[in-house]
Design a protein around this motif. Sequence first.
Motif, mmCIF file in Angstrom:
data_model
loop_
_atom_site.group_PDB
_atom_site.id
_atom_site.type_symbol
_atom_site.label_atom_id
_atom_site.label_comp_id
_atom_site.label_asym_id
_atom_site.label_seq_id
_atom_site.Cartn_x
_atom_site.Cartn_y
_atom_site.Cartn_z
ATOM 1 N N LEU A 73 0.615 -1.220 -0.048
ATOM 2 C CA LEU A 73 0.074 0.098 0.013
ATOM 3 C C LEU A 73 0.775 1.343 0.154
ATOM 4 C CD1 LEU A 73 -2.654 -0.989 2.659
ATOM 5 C CD2 LEU A 73 -2.979 -0.647 0.028
ATOM 6 N N THR A 74 1.790 1.363 0.510
ATOM 7 C CA THR A 74 2.897 2.099 0.620
ATOM 8 C C THR A 74 3.561 2.639 -0.608
ATOM 9 O OG1 THR A 74 3.137 1.739 3.149
ATOM 10 C CG2 THR A 74 4.750 3.197 2.285
ATOM 11 N N SER A 75 4.025 1.359 -0.932
ATOM 12 C CA SER A 75 4.448 1.420 -2.508
ATOM 13 C C SER A 75 3.533 2.259 -3.456
ATOM 14 C CB SER A 75 4.815 0.077 -2.933
ATOM 15 O OG SER A 75 3.958 -0.608 -3.273
ATOM 16 N N SER A 76 2.367 1.967 -3.416
ATOM 17 C CA SER A 76 1.360 2.512 -4.321
ATOM 18 C C SER A 76 1.226 4.047 -3.947
ATOM 19 C CB SER A 76 0.084 1.685 -4.193
ATOM 20 O OG SER A 76 -0.380 0.955 -5.030
ATOM 21 N N PHE A 77 1.335 4.489 -2.788
ATOM 22 C CA PHE A 77 1.278 5.523 -2.302
ATOM 23 C C PHE A 77 2.462 6.493 -2.917
ATOM 24 C CE2 PHE A 77 2.960 8.915 0.820
ATOM 25 C CZ PHE A 77 1.840 9.846 0.634
ATOM 26 N N CYS A 78 3.645 5.798 -3.010
ATOM 27 C CA CYS A 78 4.905 6.373 -3.620
ATOM 28 C C CYS A 78 4.595 6.723 -4.902
ATOM 29 C CB CYS A 78 6.089 5.442 -3.150
ATOM 30 S SG CYS A 78 6.669 5.420 -1.610
ATOM 31 N N VAL A 79 4.075 5.634 -5.643
ATOM 32 C CA VAL A 79 4.036 5.728 -7.100
ATOM 33 C C VAL A 79 2.776 6.845 -7.449
ATOM 34 C CG1 VAL A 79 2.942 4.758 -9.322
ATOM 35 C CG2 VAL A 79 4.518 3.391 -7.718
ATOM 36 N N ALA A 80 1.794 7.300 -6.899
ATOM 37 C CA ALA A 80 0.833 8.163 -6.673
ATOM 38 C C ALA A 80 1.458 9.500 -6.526
ATOM 39 C CB ALA A 80 -0.271 7.982 -5.607
ATOM 40 N N ARG A 81 2.692 9.523 -5.529
ATOM 41 C CA ARG A 81 3.243 10.802 -5.076
ATOM 42 C C ARG A 81 4.258 11.247 -6.439
ATOM 43 N NH1 ARG A 81 3.408 13.544 -0.311
ATOM 44 N NH2 ARG A 81 4.429 15.217 -1.701
ATOM 45 N N ALA A 82 4.722 9.947 -6.977
ATOM 46 C CA ALA A 82 5.612 10.255 -8.076
ATOM 47 C C ALA A 82 4.817 10.877 -9.474
ATOM 48 C CB ALA A 82 6.416 8.737 -8.515
ATOM 49 N N MET A 83 3.693 10.350 -9.607
ATOM 50 C CA MET A 83 3.073 10.837 -10.820
ATOM 51 C C MET A 83 2.583 12.275 -10.452
ATOM 52 S SD MET A 83 3.057 8.154 -12.698
ATOM 53 C CE MET A 83 2.304 9.399 -13.961
ATOM 54 N N GLU A 84 2.301 12.549 -9.187
ATOM 55 C CA GLU A 84 1.849 13.891 -8.899
ATOM 56 C C GLU A 84 2.871 14.861 -9.054
ATOM 57 O OE1 GLU A 84 1.071 16.994 -5.563
ATOM 58 O OE2 GLU A 84 2.605 15.571 -5.573
ATOM 59 N N ALA A 85 3.843 14.571 -8.595
ATOM 60 C CA ALA A 85 5.467 15.220 -8.664
ATOM 61 C C ALA A 85 5.694 15.604 -10.112
ATOM 62 C CB ALA A 85 6.548 14.485 -8.325
ATOM 63 N N MET A 86 5.386 14.502 -11.360
ATOM 64 C CA MET A 86 5.497 14.872 -12.639
ATOM 65 C C MET A 86 4.660 15.617 -13.264
ATOM 66 S SD MET A 86 7.184 14.116 -15.327
ATOM 67 C CE MET A 86 8.483 12.653 -15.145
ATOM 68 N N GLN A 87 3.222 15.564 -12.518
ATOM 69 C CA GLN A 87 2.528 16.615 -13.179
ATOM 70 C C GLN A 87 2.689 18.081 -12.720
ATOM 71 O OE1 GLN A 87 -1.177 14.572 -11.287
ATOM 72 N NE2 GLN A 87 -1.039 13.092 -12.824
ATOM 73 N N ARG A 88 3.456 18.080 -11.902
ATOM 74 C CA ARG A 88 3.923 19.451 -11.425
ATOM 75 C C ARG A 88 5.200 19.840 -12.049
ATOM 76 N NH1 ARG A 88 5.055 20.077 -5.858
ATOM 77 N NH2 ARG A 88 5.007 17.857 -5.531
ATOM 78 N N GLY A 89 5.690 18.801 -13.054
ATOM 79 C CA GLY A 89 7.037 19.160 -13.577
ATOM 80 C C GLY A 89 8.307 19.001 -12.695
ATOM 81 N N ARG A 90 8.095 18.417 -11.583
ATOM 82 C CA ARG A 90 9.259 18.289 -10.849
ATOM 83 C C ARG A 90 9.936 16.931 -10.927
ATOM 84 N NH1 ARG A 90 7.243 21.249 -5.027
ATOM 85 N NH2 ARG A 90 7.031 23.305 -6.262
ATOM 86 N N LYS A 91 10.603 16.476 -11.790
ATOM 87 C CA LYS A 91 11.361 15.251 -12.190
ATOM 88 C C LYS A 91 12.286 14.762 -11.183
ATOM 89 C CE LYS A 91 11.348 16.188 -17.034
ATOM 90 N NZ LYS A 91 12.095 16.836 -18.063
ATOM 91 N N LYS A 92 13.124 15.756 -10.391
ATOM 92 C CA LYS A 92 13.572 15.264 -9.046
ATOM 93 C C LYS A 92 12.916 14.599 -8.152
ATOM 94 C CE LYS A 92 18.101 16.827 -7.241
ATOM 95 N NZ LYS A 92 18.815 17.809 -6.537
#
Lengths: 198, 116
Positions: A73-92
């Motif tokens: 469940l935590t790994s899914s949360f991490c992926v969702a946050r990664a996608m959210e970061a990409m949507q904001r253009g924050r690749k790092k």
Amino acid sequence: MLASTLFLRPPSTPLRASPANIAVWILVWAELTEFALFFIVFLVVRAHNPELFSQGPTQLNTQAGVLNTIILLTSSFCVARAMEAMQRGRKKSCLYWLWGTLAMGSAYLAVKGWEYHWNDAAGFDSRTNLFFTLYYYLTFNHLLHVLVGMCTIGWGMVRTYYGYYSQEDHEGLEGVACYWHMIDLVWILIFPLLYVLR
Amino acid sequence: MAYDRLGLDLNLPTIIRITVTLMFNRKRLMLVWLILLIITLGNALLAESAEPSSWVVLIVCAGAALKGKLVIDWLMGLAGTERAVHWSMLSYFYLLPPIIAIAWLFPDLVERLTTL
């Protein structure tokens, strides 16, 4: 907006396009169907062997099952946050969250290894009885999917690092994320079926 | 400046709206994750402490269905997207947990239906 956030209701805006492309969804559906068939086989075999299947979960390491559920469940949360970061253009930031996903995937493998070792020490293996045969078949198959998911996350990280994805165009990364969420969805049903229901 | 480079015509209210939306997105993801953990721990506690009963089966299956819906809607981000993919994914969790509950509560029926 506040109400829809607090009550987890979809926003009342026009429908957006689904993330990823149709090929990814077909793959996700094929994988989910494969596991659904395993679940139905499990239910049928259980109906024919009620005693064996009511004892089975009590012989498993519930702590390992709970731990792996929390990890996935935590790994899914991490992926969702990664996608959210990409949507904001924050690749790092996206890459950091994907590293978190890989760490969770590794933790899952470590816990699964410990669980199999624990079973072995208790004298259980895939030939012990029908419950353990299905337990090993389901969990090892799922483990292989986690390994494939980790490889796709790694591939997504490499492409993110080299700038193949941007704030506007990151469909490939969405596909990777959907595959990982599918692995989590399958475990959400494996956990009660093998560890919780008696 | 970042928004300017994207060629978007953004004024202050729009920037504030986008910032607030993203802030809520992050809070919502955190909230969903916490709810998922609470359901998981609740189910595990139920498994360890409660005597097996119909209620336990129904609660555990409802918990699995809810977890599936939360992951599909918010972590996968399918809430508010086109219905074809969204509903096909949700149908998995609207169908399988009830099937599991029925098979668990009526094993004789399953046995009868699957005996040649």
